[in-house]
Enzyme design. Structure first.
Site, PDB file in Angstrom:
ATOM      1  N   SER A 296       0.834  -1.191   0.000  1.00  0.00           N
ATOM      2  CA  SER A 296       0.000   0.000   0.000  1.00  0.00           C
ATOM      3  C   SER A 296       0.871   1.245   0.000  1.00  0.00           C
ATOM      4  CB  SER A 296      -0.924   0.010   1.229  1.00  0.00           C
ATOM      5  OG  SER A 296      -1.836   1.090   1.171  1.00  0.00           O
ATOM      6  N   ASP A 297       0.314   2.315  -0.559  1.00  0.00           N
ATOM      7  CA  ASP A 297       1.034   3.584  -0.545  1.00  0.00           C
ATOM      8  C   ASP A 297       0.022   4.721  -0.562  1.00  0.00           C
ATOM      9  OD1 ASP A 297       3.905   4.686  -0.815  1.00  0.00           O
ATOM     10  OD2 ASP A 297       2.743   5.910  -2.191  1.00  0.00           O
ATOM     11  N   GLN A 298       0.384   5.809   0.074  1.00  0.00           N
ATOM     12  CA  GLN A 298      -0.488   6.979   0.100  1.00  0.00           C
ATOM     13  C   GLN A 298       0.309   8.216  -0.301  1.00  0.00           C
ATOM     14  OE1 GLN A 298      -1.920   9.090   3.837  1.00  0.00           O
ATOM     15  NE2 GLN A 298      -3.824   8.120   3.178  1.00  0.00           N
TER      16      GLN A 298
END
Length: 199
Positions: A75-77
């Site tokens: 995941s990445d934001q």
């Protein structure tokens, strides 16, 4: 693939984020954590949305290459202010600068999640976009908030799950955990697609 076989596969969170670890624990599925070795430098002219999608997939792939039998979540934001990516501030001074830029404006938090299993060839990625409207914050409000919560490891310099909620006018999202760092509705959908049985 039968759900019973997928359920026996190890589940790995490819992230060192304590926020993602706490969120994934809500699903009550046993998992381990592995740090992905991924260069997070944006490519030239890469849009925040594309950056989040690319990095989530790259993180899952990197860990899956080392654990081919496992289901791996990456995941990445990326905080997106008028098309410009805002990273984690890291320091008080950079956090002040970020919040000054964001006050009175709408920021899109692009949160991507990927699930990969090297053994089965499963690889899917989804994006949850959260629209966050910041109040017109005074310098004093910014300083008091940062001294109280010290959110220097958070994209956008604010924790909506904590005191940072007081900085905002509105949050618009179809996945309430996306802003914290792992969109669980999207994650559940991907895990089910990969064959995992969730409680």
């Amino acid at each position: 693939m039968p759900a019973s076989l997928a359920a026996q596969r190890p589940l790995i969170l490819g992230s060192t984020s304590r926020y993602r670890r706490e969120l994934l624990a809500r699903l009550r599925v046993p998992f381990t954590v592995s740090a992905p070795e991924v260069d997070e430098t944006p490519q030239p002219d890469e849009a925040p949305r594309a950056l989040a999608l690319r990095l989530a997939h790259a993180k899952a792939q990197a860990v899956a290459a080392q654990h081919p039998q496992a289901l791996v979540i990456g995941s990445d934001q990326v905080a997106d202010l008028a098309g410009q990516p805002l990273g984690k501030p890291g320091t008080h001074e950079r956090a002040v600068a970020q919040l000054r830029r964001m006050r009175g404006r709408t920021v899109l938090f692009q949160t991507a999640v990927a699930v990969v299993c090297a053994a089965t060839g499963f690889a899917q990625t989804e994006l949850a976009t959260v629209e966050v409207r910041f109040r017109m914050l005074s310098d004093d409000e910014i300083e008091r908030y940062l001294r109280a919560e010290q959110p220097y490891d958070c994209a956008g310099s604010a924790k909506s799950e904590g005191l940072g909620i007081a900085l905002l006018d509105a949050i618009v999202s179809d996945d309430p955990t996306a802003l914290v760092g792992l969109p669980l509705i999207h994650t559940c959908r991907l895990l089910r697609a990969a064959g995992l049985t969730l409680p």
